[in-house]
Write a protein that holds these residues in place. Structure first.
Motif, PDB file in Angstrom:
ATOM      1  N   PHE A  29      -1.504  -6.370  -4.554  1.00  0.00           N
ATOM      2  CA  PHE A  29      -2.137  -5.096  -4.197  1.00  0.00           C
ATOM      3  C   PHE A  29      -2.461  -4.955  -2.706  1.00  0.00           C
TER       4      PHE A  29
ATOM      5  N   ASP B  98      -0.774  -3.644  -0.477  1.00  0.00           N
ATOM      6  CA  ASP B  98      -0.349  -2.327   0.001  1.00  0.00           C
ATOM      7  C   ASP B  98      -1.033  -1.171  -0.732  1.00  0.00           C
ATOM      8  N   TRP B  99      -2.040  -1.454  -1.564  1.00  0.00           N
ATOM      9  CA  TRP B  99      -2.736  -0.395  -2.301  1.00  0.00           C
ATOM     10  C   TRP B  99      -3.983   0.013  -1.515  1.00  0.00           C
TER      11      TRP B  99
ATOM     12  N   PHE C 194      -7.683   1.663  -3.397  1.00  0.00           N
ATOM     13  CA  PHE C 194      -7.472   1.052  -4.714  1.00  0.00           C
ATOM     14  C   PHE C 194      -8.842   0.954  -5.388  1.00  0.00           C
TER      15      PHE C 194
ATOM     16  N   TYR D  61      -4.624   3.957  -7.326  1.00  0.00           N
ATOM     17  CA  TYR D  61      -4.335   3.448  -5.990  1.00  0.00           C
ATOM     18  C   TYR D  61      -3.262   4.312  -5.349  1.00  0.00           C
TER      19      TYR D  61
ATOM     20  N   GLU E 126      -0.070   3.665  -2.713  1.00  0.00           N
ATOM     21  CA  GLU E 126       0.707   2.590  -2.098  1.00  0.00           C
ATOM     22  C   GLU E 126       1.054   2.944  -0.665  1.00  0.00           C
ATOM     23  N   LYS E 127       0.641   2.071   0.257  1.00  0.00           N
ATOM     24  CA  LYS E 127       0.934   2.214   1.679  1.00  0.00           C
ATOM     25  C   LYS E 127       1.466   0.873   2.162  1.00  0.00           C
TER      26      LYS E 127
END
Length: 195
Positions: free
Chosen positions: A163, A165-166, A169, A188, A190-191
């Protein structure tokens, strides 16, 4: 029947602007400011009694709209801050090294055991103050990971990387007293994590 629970929604901050400010003062990217709406939309219909947060701006900014919606002030706790780091400290090789040895840290950085100890101390105080209530805690990726590891020692570097990249979140932990009863991952965005 375990009785009435204390419910904690941990909110890992939205995408942070790494180009500006110190670790403490760094805010959110324009996308991060937009993405925090996901947090408000998720919490809007929950019976939230209190907001707690890391004193770091990116975490405060992520939950501010939700706190405003409920008309509640955000109580910051220095112990909830992110791991102390140095430039170049947030790279995947170092993540793996820290998770392999909870007492290791780069010069000027902070080991995961220290991050975990102060975050769990803060959480324990919050649980004792907020029995049978619903609270939101604004947090960070590493800080949250050390909390999850405390209650589930099988939570490891791979769990953290899942996680990373979340941003934001939301994960819910339900407690009976200070004993964890259940964990539920919620929303969340996502990045790509780019330190």
């Amino acid at each position: 029947n375990v009785g009435i629970m204390t419910r904690v929604y941990f909110v890992r901050h939205a995408q942070s602007d790494y180009r500006s400010g110190s670790d403490r003062e760094r805010g959110l990217t324009p996308e991060g400011l937009e993405d925090r709406r996901v947090v408000l939309d998720f919490l809007r219909d929950k019976p939230v009694d209190a907001f707690y947060c890391s004193p770091y701006r990116r975490s405060l900014d992520t939950i501010q709209e939700a706190a405003d919606h409920f008309g509640l002030a955000i109580r910051t706790d220095e112990r909830l801050r992110e791991r102390e780091t140095v430039p170049g400290g947030n790279v995947r090789e170092l993540f793996q090294r820290r998770w392999a040895d909870f007492d290791w840290h780069e010069e000027g950085g902070e080991c995961l055991r220290s991050v975990q100890a102060r975050n769990i101390a803060a959480l324990t105080d919050i649980l004792n103050e907020s029995r049978e209530k619903t609270v939101v805690i604004g947090t960070h990726g590493t800080a949250l990971s050390t909390i999850l590891h405390y209650y589930d020692p099988s939570f490891n570097c791979a769990s953290f990387m899942r996680f990373i990249d979340w941003m934001p979140f939301v994960v819910e932990l339900d407690f009976s007293g200070t004993e964890l009863v259940s964990k539920t991952e919620h929303v969340y965005v996502e990045k790509v994590f780019v330190p």
